[in-house]
Design a protein around this motif. Sequence first.
Motif, PDB file in Angstrom:
ATOM      1  N   SER A 113     -32.820  30.372  29.529  1.00 37.14           N
ATOM      2  CA  SER A 113     -31.476  30.293  30.100  1.00 37.14           C
ATOM      3  C   SER A 113     -30.526  29.751  29.035  1.00 37.14           C
ATOM      4  CB  SER A 113     -31.456  29.397  31.343  1.00 37.14           C
ATOM      5  OG  SER A 113     -31.961  28.114  31.030  1.00 37.14           O
ATOM      6  N   TYR A 114     -29.272  30.114  29.140  1.00 38.14           N
ATOM      7  CA  TYR A 114     -28.332  29.779  28.061  1.00 38.14           C
ATOM      8  C   TYR A 114     -26.921  29.610  28.591  1.00 38.14           C
ATOM      9  CZ  TYR A 114     -26.826  34.650  28.453  1.00 38.14           C
ATOM     10  OH  TYR A 114     -26.330  35.842  28.934  1.00 38.14           O
ATOM     11  N   GLU A 115     -26.082  29.039  27.744  1.00 40.80           N
ATOM     12  CA  GLU A 115     -24.642  28.990  27.955  1.00 40.80           C
ATOM     13  C   GLU A 115     -23.962  29.014  26.586  1.00 40.80           C
ATOM     14  OE1 GLU A 115     -23.227  25.379  29.686  1.00 40.80           O
ATOM     15  OE2 GLU A 115     -24.197  24.075  28.198  1.00 40.80           O
ATOM     16  N   VAL A 116     -22.778  29.593  26.544  1.00 40.21           N
ATOM     17  CA  VAL A 116     -21.960  29.601  25.331  1.00 40.21           C
ATOM     18  C   VAL A 116     -20.685  28.837  25.649  1.00 40.21           C
ATOM     19  CG1 VAL A 116     -20.718  31.015  23.649  1.00 40.21           C
ATOM     20  CG2 VAL A 116     -22.895  31.828  24.603  1.00 40.21           C
ATOM     21  N   ILE A 117     -20.411  27.801  24.862  1.00 42.62           N
ATOM     22  CA  ILE A 117     -19.212  26.991  25.063  1.00 42.62           C
ATOM     23  C   ILE A 117     -18.269  27.221  23.891  1.00 42.62           C
ATOM     24  CG2 ILE A 117     -18.282  24.668  25.358  1.00 42.62           C
ATOM     25  CD1 ILE A 117     -21.001  23.818  26.453  1.00 42.62           C
ATOM     26  N   ILE A 118     -17.117  27.799  24.168  1.00 38.99           N
ATOM     27  CA  ILE A 118     -16.104  28.045  23.141  1.00 38.99           C
ATOM     28  C   ILE A 118     -15.068  26.930  23.246  1.00 38.99           C
ATOM     29  CG2 ILE A 118     -14.422  29.686  22.218  1.00 38.99           C
ATOM     30  CD1 ILE A 118     -16.039  31.737  24.186  1.00 38.99           C
ATOM     31  N   VAL A 119     -14.846  26.228  22.153  1.00 42.40           N
ATOM     32  CA  VAL A 119     -13.885  25.127  22.155  1.00 42.40           C
ATOM     33  C   VAL A 119     -12.670  25.553  21.342  1.00 42.40           C
ATOM     34  CG1 VAL A 119     -13.522  22.676  21.762  1.00 42.40           C
ATOM     35  CG2 VAL A 119     -15.839  23.529  22.232  1.00 42.40           C
ATOM     36  N   ASP A 120     -11.576  25.834  22.032  1.00 46.46           N
ATOM     37  CA  ASP A 120     -10.338  26.249  21.373  1.00 46.46           C
ATOM     38  C   ASP A 120      -9.605  25.005  20.871  1.00 46.46           C
ATOM     39  OD1 ASP A 120      -7.897  27.192  20.555  1.00 46.46           O
ATOM     40  OD2 ASP A 120      -7.540  28.435  22.311  1.00 46.46           O
ATOM     41  N   ASP A 121      -9.570  24.871  19.551  1.00 44.90           N
ATOM     42  CA  ASP A 121      -9.010  23.675  18.922  1.00 44.90           C
ATOM     43  C   ASP A 121      -7.503  23.805  18.691  1.00 44.90           C
ATOM     44  OD1 ASP A 121      -8.880  21.192  17.682  1.00 44.90           O
ATOM     45  OD2 ASP A 121      -9.463  21.981  15.723  1.00 44.90           O
ATOM     46  N   GLY A 122      -6.761  24.057  19.779  1.00 44.37           N
ATOM     47  CA  GLY A 122      -5.308  24.126  19.671  1.00 44.37           C
ATOM     48  C   GLY A 122      -4.793  25.353  18.947  1.00 44.37           C
ATOM     49  N   ARG A 144     -18.237  29.405  28.790  1.00 46.89           N
ATOM     50  CA  ARG A 144     -17.259  28.406  29.196  1.00 46.89           C
ATOM     51  C   ARG A 144     -16.280  28.138  28.050  1.00 46.89           C
ATOM     52  NH1 ARG A 144     -20.560  23.995  32.905  1.00 46.89           N
ATOM     53  NH2 ARG A 144     -20.878  25.456  34.633  1.00 46.89           N
ATOM     54  N   VAL A 145     -15.059  27.771  28.416  1.00 48.00           N
ATOM     55  CA  VAL A 145     -14.022  27.514  27.426  1.00 48.00           C
ATOM     56  C   VAL A 145     -13.448  26.117  27.637  1.00 48.00           C
ATOM     57  CG1 VAL A 145     -11.787  28.237  26.492  1.00 48.00           C
ATOM     58  CG2 VAL A 145     -13.421  29.967  27.308  1.00 48.00           C
ATOM     59  N   ILE A 146     -13.389  25.351  26.549  1.00 49.32           N
ATOM     60  CA  ILE A 146     -12.716  24.052  26.555  1.00 49.32           C
ATOM     61  C   ILE A 146     -11.449  24.187  25.717  1.00 49.32           C
ATOM     62  CG2 ILE A 146     -12.829  21.635  25.835  1.00 49.32           C
ATOM     63  CD1 ILE A 146     -15.826  21.715  26.266  1.00 49.32           C
ATOM     64  N   LEU A 147     -10.312  23.822  26.282  1.00 48.56           N
ATOM     65  CA  LEU A 147      -9.029  23.859  25.574  1.00 48.56           C
ATOM     66  C   LEU A 147      -8.669  22.435  25.166  1.00 48.56           C
ATOM     67  CD1 LEU A 147      -7.075  26.256  27.986  1.00 48.56           C
ATOM     68  CD2 LEU A 147      -8.256  26.867  25.860  1.00 48.56           C
ATOM     69  N   LEU A 148      -8.561  22.198  23.865  1.00 55.91           N
ATOM     70  CA  LEU A 148      -8.250  20.850  23.396  1.00 55.91           C
ATOM     71  C   LEU A 148      -6.751  20.551  23.424  1.00 55.91           C
ATOM     72  CD1 LEU A 148     -10.692  20.211  20.419  1.00 55.91           C
ATOM     73  CD2 LEU A 148     -10.988  19.777  22.850  1.00 55.91           C
ATOM     74  N   GLY A 149      -5.931  21.572  23.592  1.00 51.43           N
ATOM     75  CA  GLY A 149      -4.486  21.342  23.639  1.00 51.43           C
ATOM     76  C   GLY A 149      -3.869  21.369  22.261  1.00 51.43           C
ATOM     77  N   ALA A 157     -13.843  19.378  17.879  1.00 55.32           N
ATOM     78  CA  ALA A 157     -14.142  20.505  18.763  1.00 55.32           C
ATOM     79  C   ALA A 157     -15.641  20.568  19.066  1.00 55.32           C
ATOM     80  CB  ALA A 157     -13.664  21.807  18.128  1.00 55.32           C
ATOM     81  N   ILE A 158     -16.456  20.406  18.047  1.00 52.92           N
ATOM     82  CA  ILE A 158     -17.909  20.449  18.244  1.00 52.92           C
ATOM     83  C   ILE A 158     -18.370  19.248  19.064  1.00 52.92           C
ATOM     84  CG2 ILE A 158     -20.131  20.242  17.054  1.00 52.92           C
ATOM     85  CD1 ILE A 158     -18.921  21.990  14.832  1.00 52.92           C
ATOM     86  N   ARG A 159     -17.802  18.080  18.784  1.00 52.16           N
ATOM     87  CA  ARG A 159     -18.168  16.885  19.552  1.00 52.16           C
ATOM     88  C   ARG A 159     -17.904  17.081  21.036  1.00 52.16           C
ATOM     89  NH1 ARG A 159     -16.409  11.682  21.388  1.00 52.16           N
ATOM     90  NH2 ARG A 159     -14.233  12.361  21.299  1.00 52.16           N
ATOM     91  N   LYS A 160     -16.731  17.617  21.372  1.00 51.31           N
ATOM     92  CA  LYS A 160     -16.394  17.858  22.774  1.00 51.31           C
ATOM     93  C   LYS A 160     -17.374  18.843  23.409  1.00 51.31           C
ATOM     94  CE  LYS A 160     -12.552  15.484  23.624  1.00 51.31           C
ATOM     95  NZ  LYS A 160     -12.476  14.467  24.686  1.00 51.31           N
ATOM     96  N   GLY A 161     -17.675  19.914  22.692  1.00 49.29           N
ATOM     97  CA  GLY A 161     -18.607  20.903  23.221  1.00 49.29           C
ATOM     98  C   GLY A 161     -19.993  20.329  23.442  1.00 49.29           C
ATOM     99  N   MET A 162     -20.460  19.524  22.486  1.00 47.22           N
ATOM    100  CA  MET A 162     -21.771  18.896  22.618  1.00 47.22           C
ATOM    101  C   MET A 162     -21.825  17.957  23.813  1.00 47.22           C
ATOM    102  SD  MET A 162     -24.046  19.689  20.179  1.00 47.22           S
ATOM    103  CE  MET A 162     -24.019  20.723  18.699  1.00 47.22           C
ATOM    104  N   LEU A 163     -20.796  17.162  23.986  1.00 48.40           N
ATOM    105  CA  LEU A 163     -20.793  16.159  25.056  1.00 48.40           C
ATOM    106  C   LEU A 163     -20.691  16.781  26.442  1.00 48.40           C
ATOM    107  CD1 LEU A 163     -18.544  13.339  23.525  1.00 48.40           C
ATOM    108  CD2 LEU A 163     -21.042  13.499  23.562  1.00 48.40           C
ATOM    109  N   HIS A 164     -20.276  18.059  26.529  1.00 48.44           N
ATOM    110  CA  HIS A 164     -20.150  18.728  27.830  1.00 48.44           C
ATOM    111  C   HIS A 164     -21.115  19.910  27.962  1.00 48.44           C
ATOM    112  CE1 HIS A 164     -16.854  16.199  28.888  1.00 48.44           C
ATOM    113  NE2 HIS A 164     -16.043  16.667  27.963  1.00 48.44           N
ATOM    114  N   SER A 165     -22.242  19.831  27.292  1.00 52.15           N
ATOM    115  CA  SER A 165     -23.215  20.921  27.321  1.00 52.15           C
ATOM    116  C   SER A 165     -24.344  20.625  28.305  1.00 52.15           C
ATOM    117  CB  SER A 165     -23.792  21.136  25.924  1.00 52.15           C
ATOM    118  OG  SER A 165     -24.516  19.989  25.530  1.00 52.15           O
TER     119      SER A 165
END
Length: 343
Positions: A113-122, A144-149, A157-165
């Motif tokens: 099983s997997y997930e891909v987290i894309i972190v858009d760094d502004g 999933r997409v994380i928007l950093l604003g 960006a990687i830290r945020k993605g790791m912490l919400h994985s």
Amino acid sequence: MDGSWGFFPPVVSVYALLSSLALLVMLSISAFFLEFARKIGCRQSRDHSSGVASFFEDPNSLKKVPCPSIFDPAERYISLIVPAFNEEHRLSGALVETINYLQERAQLDSSFSYEVIIVDDGSTDRTSKVAFDFVRKHTIDKVRVILLGGNHGKGEAIRKGMLHSRGELLLMLDADGATQITDLQKLESRICEFAEKELKSPLLSGQGLKISDVSVAAFGSRAHLEKQALATRKWYRNFLMKGFHLVVLLTAGSGIRDTQCGFKMFTRTAARRLFTNVRLKRWCFDVELVYLCKHLKIPMIEISVSWSEIPGSKIRLTSILHMLFELVLIRVGYGLGIWKIRP
């Protein structure tokens, strides 16, 4: 005493003046680095204590999906974290290749099983639109997409993605697709091999632990391509990179030849310990990871990966200068105990 300089001859007076100025400049620079390191340390403490809830935006629904925490039990076998800043033109191709590979593995192995987290760094282009198109197509459970604003930097960006994985294994990879996605199996197999040996040891056997409970990090490496790179790059770029590698060696020590390859895998436990401590937000967070691995006694494995130059690199001369600045911060922050490391 006509023409006299008092007790000091002219040369001594000029030397004393220059020495005083040099000392003043050095003290000012030291104070700047100390204050900057202190602010980063305070900001990290606030990040850990804020407890602000975060959500994923689901374009297929009006509901918001709460972000999981790295402290929660794993719900997927592997999480792929993709930092993206103005990657409108390169992101789509890399994601298609990546998701096709993941889907093929899932079809062959029902336990995968997997997930891909894309972190858009502004990003200021259409990167977020490209990312959300993949969420619509594959659902928010898989992509999933994380928007950093704002633009915080690749490290953040990687830290945020790791912490919400949600993965037992966590892989960071660049949005340009420079490394072949199939090479994740090289890192995966080495991590599993190491972890399984640890779990069979007298210290850990019989405790019902999993691979994700063992701390280990696998670093993708392009060191085997160094001769080819030296032959194709401009002389000044080679000079800058050699100098950078020397400073990295002095900062983090030996052990990893290629700290900057954007293809790294961690077990969930290792990621939790590392990314709740990492402070640098931009270029040299990779070097900080090596430093932290050594301090926390997290084993590191360096593995050669396939890599190709993709047009559109964001590294400039100013990037090299910023890297050197961050390397000094590592020495100041950790060397003077300003940055505390949580076990």
